[in-house]
Design a protein around this motif. Structure first.
Motif, short mmCIF file in Angstrom:
data_model
loop_
_atom_site.label_atom_id
_atom_site.label_comp_id
_atom_site.label_asym_id
_atom_site.label_seq_id
_atom_site.Cartn_x
_atom_site.Cartn_y
_atom_site.Cartn_z
N GLN A 251 0.84 -1.19 0.00
CA GLN A 251 0.00 0.00 0.00
C GLN A 251 0.87 1.24 0.00
O GLN A 251 1.94 1.27 0.59
CB GLN A 251 -0.89 -0.01 1.24
CG GLN A 251 -1.80 -1.22 1.25
CD GLN A 251 -2.95 -1.07 2.20
OE1 GLN A 251 -2.94 -0.22 3.09
NE2 GLN A 251 -3.98 -1.89 2.01
N LEU A 252 0.39 2.25 -0.71
CA LEU A 252 1.17 3.47 -0.81
C LEU A 252 0.25 4.64 -1.05
O LEU A 252 -0.91 4.46 -1.42
CB LEU A 252 2.17 3.35 -1.95
CG LEU A 252 1.54 3.11 -3.33
CD1 LEU A 252 1.68 4.34 -4.19
CD2 LEU A 252 2.19 1.91 -4.00
N THR A 253 0.79 5.82 -0.86
CA THR A 253 0.01 7.02 -1.11
C THR A 253 0.58 7.73 -2.32
O THR A 253 1.80 7.83 -2.47
CB THR A 253 0.09 7.96 0.10
OG1 THR A 253 -0.43 7.26 1.23
CG2 THR A 253 -0.73 9.22 -0.13
N THR A 254 -0.30 8.20 -3.20
CA THR A 254 0.18 8.91 -4.38
C THR A 254 -0.70 10.14 -4.59
O THR A 254 -1.85 10.18 -4.13
CB THR A 254 0.19 7.99 -5.62
OG1 THR A 254 0.77 8.70 -6.70
CG2 THR A 254 -1.21 7.55 -6.01
N ALA A 340 -3.31 3.81 -2.54
CA ALA A 340 -3.35 2.82 -3.62
C ALA A 340 -2.73 1.52 -3.13
O ALA A 340 -2.00 1.49 -2.14
CB ALA A 340 -2.58 3.34 -4.83
N GLU A 341 -3.10 0.45 -3.84
CA GLU A 341 -2.46 -0.82 -3.54
C GLU A 341 -1.94 -1.39 -4.84
O GLU A 341 -2.58 -1.27 -5.88
CB GLU A 341 -3.49 -1.78 -2.92
CG GLU A 341 -2.86 -3.08 -2.45
CD GLU A 341 -3.91 -4.02 -1.85
OE1 GLU A 341 -4.36 -3.77 -0.71
OE2 GLU A 341 -4.26 -4.99 -2.53
N VAL A 342 -0.77 -2.01 -4.79
CA VAL A 342 -0.20 -2.58 -6.01
C VAL A 342 -0.97 -3.85 -6.35
O VAL A 342 -1.22 -4.70 -5.50
CB VAL A 342 1.29 -2.89 -5.84
CG1 VAL A 342 1.85 -3.51 -7.11
CG2 VAL A 342 2.05 -1.63 -5.48
N LYS A 343 -1.36 -3.94 -7.63
CA LYS A 343 -2.15 -5.08 -8.08
C LYS A 343 -1.34 -6.38 -8.06
O LYS A 343 -0.11 -6.36 -8.12
CB LYS A 343 -2.63 -4.82 -9.51
CG LYS A 343 -3.72 -3.76 -9.60
CD LYS A 343 -4.17 -3.60 -11.04
CE LYS A 343 -5.39 -2.67 -11.10
NZ LYS A 343 -5.81 -2.40 -12.49
#
Ligand SMILES: Nc1ncnc2c1ncn2[C@@H]1O[C@H](COP(=O)(O)OP(=O)(O)OP(=O)(O)O)[C@@H](O)[C@H]1O
Ligand SMILES: Nc1ncnc2c1ncn2[C@@H]1O[C@H](COP(=O)(O)OP(=O)(O)OP(=O)(O)O)[C@@H](O)[C@H]1O
Ligand SMILES: [Mg+2]
Ligand SMILES: [Mg+2]
Lengths: 380, 240, 268, 331, 295
Positions: A251-254, A340-343
């Motif tokens: 998970q990350l913030t963009t 966001a989360e990486v697919k």
């Protein structure tokens, strides 16, 4: 009035070093797209672009920008990646009363203790990065955290922000390790993170450090053993380099993602035609901020820094980059951020189809409130 | 002197040899011929160009012109390692002992280029000092011991033409005496030897012929039997 | 002079990893003598020199200079006491002119060697003395030649002149005639004799004719230990010296025994 | 031929020769000075100051490398410590005049130079280079860890202040002439050192150290002195640079900077007086001009190409090759 | 649980093992550097770039031709080694016998060119390369989870190191190499083709670096600049071991891996500086490094 009947924009960014891919030559392409989309002229005045490599060196950059503003009559400096460069440049702009728009730097100090009336920080900073990712992860049950922090100012700032957010949400930091910048081999730190038994391993670093840490985490089976990885600063280019297989689930913030809606897709397709890659949030920010700047020049009929900045502050930003974005008096452009989360490889259609947007973090929640600001322009 | 069947065979012929170190022109047209089994000396003052002549044979100077035939083969275009493979053994003036190798490794270093070289045992009996110190680092030997080592190692390779530069330098008289005997023995085995010597007393009784070098040219050739006749000429060249 | 000996060593020992290179050597060098140290190769002569000048640290034993124990001193301090050596392998400053080489030596006494603020012209007052020294070794015409360009023998001569410039009290010469033609050898012999006036000289030399001409006293080393001592006559008559060092031709001339006696005579 | 010379005339010739050389040096210095005085009217002063600071840095480095034969791979430590000290003092003590801040920076670098020298001077060749590198890396680590340096954000907004409390250095021209004056003074000092009695000993040590020892010189002390002078000048360069740019950053402490000064010196010509100046000017210019132009993505490979070319074709550096050329063609 | 200075023994053992693994990497890299410096007296500042090339070639070969890891393990070092030979033949050879510093400048320039050009082609974010399937996963050793790949790295790196040491220290070829570095002209005079030997040696040293690069490809981010920072660390390892000592480079490499690993446990921020501290201390006590011969 527009000085010498020309609006001159200087693009200064890392063209050959560690930050090349997130801004670099493609950032210049984004800037030129903005000028073309604007029509190539503003109120009949020419728009000219000069560009330079910042060499990641504040003194080389200072020389460049001084010459730009003193000799070449540059009105706007765009790009600006390494924080040492951004801060150094902003001081020169203040001295000479020109405008700068910082699109690449992460340091939130740029609009805090180092704020000036002559620059705008446009895309993101460490504050919402921590806010978005950390609070979301804690709310999902990741209560105990172990932090891998890059041992320099950026890492320390991020670590501070994360700690605040995690604790505010009822989580706890059970341990942390400050690793030298740069570090190639993270196995030792990953091992310590595993041994800590924390729910979440937070990566308060950037660039190659982060990708190396993620690669090693996947090799050592961090996620298999039940821990979650949370990367605090990841660019699309980093995730692309890692691939969905290694990075899945992170998970990350963009501040922006190319595949959010029709508008972003349309622009990204054009960008990809120019450059061969999908844009990062920095590329989109450069495009957007340049358009906003030119609009303000057109509206005021002037390229004077203060006039334009005032106009930009008064105009809400609504374009493919941001909805209801606005520029505060400290120079911070605040806009919605995205968790966001990486697919997973199965979900991902192609090499650039990498994020699922989980949540929108409203602008006011994301950025440091003005009440906490140390900026000299803010009356606290 | 023992007369050898090959005596007429031309082992080495230099003609019109010029040699340069960078800008400086050192040899100005050397002409000489050495037959198989002969021992000739190059005499001359310091700096006359004797060492350079030997180096030129090995293609170890900056630039050369002229002609050098070894065993009838032109070698001006040959790289040094090809020249060695023609059976030439070179013992340099600066000794060239390798400090990263032990004495024994130094001794066995040069590859054997022909059969008929001396064995390690023979060499050790000839130079007991070397045997004693065979495991120590090459350059830890005393000056004289290094000189012995430099000489000894080319005896192993089976080279049939030896270029020896000041081999008695720094050696105790007993050893010099022994070296004299060795040279005689080598000559009797049919080896060709070119000897550069300061020590005329050592060289005189061994040599078949002497060449006197001055300013990079051969100024005099004296055979062993004309030695007494030409003594005064020689003295004037050598400044005795 | 209260002390009879300028230099004395007491039970000097040097071991290299179990190998004894110098074994219990007691040297006594009288003021004003030219003293030779001879012996077969590997006897330990150079090692003794290295010990005396502290290029090597003795394993055991003492070194006394005019009665004073100088065993703990460092190389440079020993040089400043007036004990100066020349090297077996030639030691010059290759990219300086011959004159500058000597001047460097003269500067030691000058006391201005840390004066980084002084002009280079302040050195010219030393040039005259440099020229004298160069002339004494026959190198005056090469004063302005860069040393690399000198032939081997001349480098040796220059080295000697440099050493003399130090006005040494005790001069240590390691094979001063090595690599020289007979012409140069004679010059060096003369030079050493001249230099020895008022000084003491300790030299290693394999050229016995030089030793016999020059030296007042000779110590023979063999296998690290003193074999015998005395003047040339005594030493050369000693059968042990003949056996380990001089060989069958103990005539005092350097060289091998001639296979044919006539040739040698002809050569002389 | 023994008859054709006499010692006195040779001595005379040597003195004359040196005087002629001095005259040549004077002419070169004069021309250089005039050029530098006029330069800010043609070129951008801040950029010129940058060149002068790096030139001084390279001159300092070359005193050690070119004239003493000691390759230090840690000179960035002095540049940076000078810069940080001056920056810190001038930012935090408003009473301090600029020249005092610069002096303090120089003094810090000098002291650090002494420590480096004491720890490294006994090492030979590559080991010496590596000890200095290692010490500089430790200093770098200290700067990264310290709060006052601002970490990788750097130290910003250092006031230029007033020279002797009189001359306003915010003015670029004033600042330029101040930097120029300091540079010239240091350059002349190094020129003097090299030809001084002390310089002769350094030369001797460089060429044959054991021999110098046997002549009674305590070579360590001579080397330490050279090291300290070199560190002081490098620190001075750093101090001035921080005042010129009003910032100090980690770039100056990074080992790349120690490498860069080696490159500047080699490109210009090591062991010549003017070489480092020319080399610094050349490298700083090439890097800067390229980073502005259409080849801005290719700065590193082009610099790399220049280094390769230098080694293959102009090994003695720009000045060294020029000297060779003049010697050959003009006698 | 047993604690040592506040660190559980299990963690410490894990860290030690990791240290040894990283040490094996250092050993491999410093070995190449030691061979090149020790034997050729070339200060190879292109070593980091060659390491990078090894990794990059592996990735590119896979992307373009589908060449798998096992093939790359041989092909990539050979290609990079051949490239090294070209560099030696066309560039380094021309400065043979000059001061070492020129080789530093030259190889540094070469490294800048290689890195700069590749950065413009491949960017700096890193190229994707996935672990060969065989190595996916790992075993639980009780005190730590050991990925199979790391186990493979340590085994293969040590084998290559030992092999190289043996060739150089114990064979005739090795003695030619050692002697050739001291006086190549004389070695030629003995009949040995020194120029060829030099080319091959440089190529071999470079190959070792590239081999380390291939090993790194699946576990580290592969970028054109990945070698630029590792360079001085590897130099430090070689110097601590003693320049020219082949065995020294190997042992020191492993030792440094361990020391670095322990620092990462007890005081992580210093883990990149500790090696330099060790270097200062070691050279203080032993001026020619741990295993170097004093001149
Ligand atoms: N590498 C070199 N570069 C330049 N000049 C050299 C070089 N080697 C020798 N010379 C010069 O070449 C000339 C001849 O030298 P060479 O060594 O052949 O003399 P030599 O007759 O052997 O005398 P010596 O007794 O000194 O050995 C000398 O003047 C010497 O200075
Ligand atoms: N550093 C060292 N390490 C080990 N052995 C050494 C060392 N230096 C000298 N030796 C040995 O000590 C012995 C004495 O050497 P030294 O150089 O003193 O001999 P020397 O009497 O000067 O001989 P020469 O007349 O041949 O010069 C020799 O056998 C030599 O191999
Ligand atoms: Mg000779
Ligand atoms: Mg000796």
């Amino acid at each position: 009035a527009i000085s010498d009947n020309t609006v001159k924009i200087g693009y200064l960014a890392d063209m050959s070093g560690t930050y090349r891919d997130l801004a670099g030559p493609n950032g210049l392409a984004a800037l030129e797209m903005a000028i073309k989309d604007f029509g190539g002229k503003v109120n009949g005045a020419k728009i000219e672009v000069v560009s330079a490599d910042d060499r990641n060196s504040p003194d080389t950059s200072s020389s460049t920008v001084r010459r730009w503003v003193e000799n070449d009559k540059v009105d706007l400096v765009a790009g600006l990646v390494a924080s040492s460069v951004s801060i150094a440049v902003s001081k020169i702009l203040e001295e000479n009363d020109r405008l700068g728009i910082v699109s690449g730097s992460a340091a939130s100090s740029i609009t805090n203790e180092h704020c000036t009336p002559n620059h705008i920080h446009y895309v993101y900073d460490t504050y919402p990065l921590a806010n978005g990712t950390a609070s979301a992860v804690v709310k999902e049950g990741g209560k105990s955290w172990y932090l891998l922090t890059a041992d320099y100012a950026f890492g320390h700032a991020l670590e501070g922000d994360v700690t605040r957010v995690v604790e505010a949400n009822g989580g706890e930091i059970v341990g942390s390790v400050r690793h030298p910048f740069p570090t190639q081999d993270f196995s030792s730190f990953i091992l310590q993170a595993q041994a800590s038994g924390a729910d979440v391993v937070g990566l308060a670093n950037a660039g190659a450090d982060t990708t190396n840490a993620i690669t090693t985490a996947s090799e050592f089976g961090v996620t298999q053993s039940g821990q979650t990885l949370a990367a605090l600063l990841l660019f699309l280019t980093d995730v692309h380099a890692l691939g969905a297989e290694t990075a899945q689930g992170i998970q990350l913030t963009t501040g922006w993602y190319w595949d959010m809606n029709e508008e972003t897709r349309e622009w990204s397709d054009r960008f990809m035609k120019e450059t061969g890659v999908r844009p990062t949030m920095v590329h989109a920010g450069i495009y957007s901020s340049t358009l906003q700047y030119l609009n303000a020049v057109a509206a005021t009929g002037s390229d004077d820094a203060q006039t334009v900045r005032k106009q930009m502050m008064e105009t809400p930003i609504n374009d493919m980059f941001a909805k209801n974005g606005r520029i505060r008096e400290d120079g911070r452009m605040v806009h919605d951020m995205f968790l966001a989360e990486v697919k997973t490889p199965a979900e991902s259609r192609d090499e650039w189809d990498l994020y699922k947007i989980l949540r929108t973090i409203p602008a006011d929640e994301a950025y440091r409130p003005l009440s906490e600001s140390k900026c000299k322009l803010v009356n606290n | 002197m023992s007369s050898n069947p090959d005596r007429e065979y031309e082992q080495l012929r230099m003609s019109g040899l010029h040699a340069f170190y960078g800008e400086s022109h050192i040899l100005h047209g050397i002409d000489l011929v050495v037959h198989r089994g002969e021992l000739v000396t190059l005499l001359g003052r310091n700096g006359a160009g004797r060492s350079t002549t030997l180096k030129a044979i090995m293609n170890m100077v900056g630039r050369r012109t002229g002609s050098i035939m070894i065993n009838g083969e032109e070698t001006m275009q040959c790289a040094p390692h090809h020249i060695a493979r023609l059976g030439v053994g070179y013992c340099p003036e600066h000794r060239g002992i390798f400090s990263s190798l032990s004495v024994q490794e130094n001794l066995t270093l040069p590859p054997v280029v022909r059969s008929g070289g001396m064995s390690l045992e023979e060499i050790y009996t000839m130079f007991p000092n070397l045997y004693e110190r065979r495991f120590s680092q090459g350059t830890k030997l005393s000056g004289g011991e290094q000189q012995m080592l430099a000489m000894a190692r080319i005896l192993r390779t089976g080279a049939n033409m030896l270029l020896l530069d000041e081999i008695t330098e720094g050696l105790a008289p007993v050893i010099v005496e022994k070296l004299g005997e060795v040279l005689v023995a080598l000559k009797n085995k049919g080896l060709t030897i070119i000897l550069v010597e300061q020590n005329f007393h050592f060289a005189a009784p061994l040599a078949d012929r002497h060449y006197v070098v001055e300013h990079g040219q051969i100024v005099e050739e004296i055979s062993a039997n004309e030695l007494s006749a030409k003594q005064s000429v020689l003295d004037s060249y050598l400044g005795v | 002079m209260s002390e009879q000996y300028v230099l004395e060593t007491r039970n000097l020992v040097k071991e290299f990893k179990g190998f004894v290179a110098v074994n219990d050597v007691n040297l006594q060098i009288r003021q004003g003598d030219i003293h030779a140290l001879i012996g077969p190769n590997g006897a330990g002569k150079t090692t003794v020199f290295n010990l005396l000048t502290k290029f090597l640290i003795p394993t055991r034993g003492q070194i006394l200079y005019r009665g004073e124990d100088i065993t703990p001193l460092k190389s440079a301090a020993i040089a400043r006491k007036g004990i100066v050596r020349s090297f077996q392998i030639s030691a010059v400053f290759p990219h300086m002119t011959a004159l500058e080489n000597i001047r460097v030596a003269l500067q030691t006494a000058e006391g201005s060697s840390y004066s980084f603020w002084k002009s280079g012209h302040s050195l010219h007052k030393l040039n005259e003395r440099c020229m004298e020294l160069l002339e004494s070794v026959g190198l005056a015409e090469f004063a302005n030649t860069t040393t690399v360009e000198l032939a081997y023998g001349r480098k040796r001569a220059l080295e000697l002149a440099t050493t003399l410039a130090m006005e040494p009290q005790l001069l240590l010469l390691d094979e001063p005639t090595q690599g020289m033609g007979s012409e140069d050898v004679d010059r060096v012999v003369a030079l050493v004799r001249k230099a020895a006036q008022g000084r003491t000289v300790l030299m290693v030399e394999h050229n016995l004719s030089v030793v016999s001409k020059l030296c007042d006293r000779i110590t023979v080393l063999a296998q690290g230990a003193v074999l015998t001592e005395g003047d040339y006559q005594t030493v050369s008559a000693d059968p042990r010296v003949r056996e380990v060092y001089m060989g069958s031709d103990g005539s005092g001339e350097r060289g091998a025994q001639a296979p044919s006696q006539e040739n040698v005579e002809a050569a002389q | 031929m023994n008859q054709t010379f006499n010692p006195a005339s040779i001595h005379q010739a040597i003195v004359e020769q040196q005087k002629a050389q001095d005259r040549k040096k004077m002419i070169v210095n004069g021309v250089l000075l005039l050029l530098l005085m006029a330069a800010p009217f043609v070129m951008y002063p801040v950029f010129l100051m940058k060149i002068l600071c790096f030139a001084l840095f390279a001159v300092a480095f070359n005193l050690l490398f070119g004239f003493t034969g000691l390759l230090s791979f840690g000179h960035a430590a002095f540049l940076a410590s000078g810069g940080y000290t001056t920056g810190y003092l001038l930012s935090n003590f408003s009473g301090l005049t600029t020249e005092l801040g610069i002096l303090a920076g120089t003094a810090t670098a000098t002291a650090m130079g002494l420590v480096f020298a004491l720890l490294s001077i006994r090492r030979q060749g590559i080991y010496f280079a590596m000890v200095t590198l290692a010490l500089a890396q430790l200093v770098f680590f200290f700067f990264v860890q310290s709060e006052f340096t601002g970490g990788e954000d750097g130290m910003h907004g250092i006031p230029r202040g007033e020279l002797f409390g009189l001359i306003n250095l915010e003015d670029n021209l004033n600042m330029y002439y101040f930097v120029l004056a300091v540079f010239i003074a240091c350059y002349l000092l190094v020129q003097r050192i090299v030809s001084s009695p002390y310089g002769q000993i350094l030369k001797a040590i460089k060429q044959n150290e054991p021999r110098a020892v046997s002549l009674g010189y305590n070579v360590d002390r001579y080397k330490i002195l050279a090291f300290v002078i070199s560190a002081a000048l490098a620190g001075l360069a750093g101090s001035m640079k921080s005042v010129v740019f009003q910032l100090a950053s980690l770039n100056d402490a990074h080992w790349h900077m120690s490498g860069e000064v080696i490159l500047m010196t080699l490109v210009g010509g090591m062991g010549t007086l003017l070489g480092p100046v020319v080399g610094a000017t050349f490298v700083v210019n090439v890097e800067y001009q390229l980073s502005q132009g259409p080849l801005r993505d290719w700065v590193d490979p082009i610099l790399g190409g220049i280094f390769v070319l230098t080694v293959l074709a102009f090994r003695s550096g720009i000045v060294g090759e020029l000297q060779k050329f003049m010697r050959k063609n003009l006698g | 649980m047993t604690m040592i200075f506040g660190v559980p023994l299990a963690v410490l053992s894990g860290q030690l093992l990791i240290g040894i693994i990283n040490g094996a990497f250092y050993a491999l890299l410093s070995l190449g550097l030691a061979v090149i410096f020790g034997l050729l007296k070339i200060i190879n500042f292109a070593h980091g770039a060659m390491y990078m090339l090894g990794a990059l070639v592996t990735v590119v070969l896979f992307d373009l031709l589908g060449v798998n890891y096992w093939v790359a393990l041989f092909v990539a070092p050979v290609l990079v080694g051949a490239f090294g030979i070209l560099i030696e033949y066309f560039l380094l050879r021309r400065i043979a016998g000059q001061d070492h510093i020129y080789s530093l400048l030259l190889t540094f320039g070469v490294a800048l060119i290689i890195q700069g050009v590749l950065t413009n082609i491949y960017g700096v974010s890193g190229l994707r390369y996935s672990m060969p399937d065989l190595f996916k996963g790992g075993i639980n050793l009780g005190f730590m989870f050991l990925p199979y790949y790391r186990a493979w790295v340590i085994v293969v790196a040590l084998l290559v190191c030992f092999g190289t040491w043996f060739i150089i220290e114990k064979t005739k070829l090795g003695s030619y190499l050692r002697a050739g570095t001291e006086d190549s002209q004389l070695m030629q005079g003995f009949g040995i083709n020194v120029p060829l030997l030099v080319s091959l040696t440089y190529g071999f040293g470079v190959m070792l670096a590239a081999f380390a690069g291939v090993l790194a490809a699946p576990i580290y981010s592969v970028t054109p600049v990945m070698g630029s920072n590792i360079l001085i660390v590897v130099f430090a390892v070689v110097v601590i071991g003693g320049m020219g000592s082949i065995g020294g480079a190997i042992i020191t490499g492993i030792l440094m891996g361990i020391i670095e690993g322990l620092t990462k446990t007890f005081y992580p921020p210093a883990s990149s500086a500790v090696i330099f501290l060790v270097m200062v201390v070691v050279l203080m006590i032993r001026p020619a490094g741990l295993f170097g011969k004093e001149a």
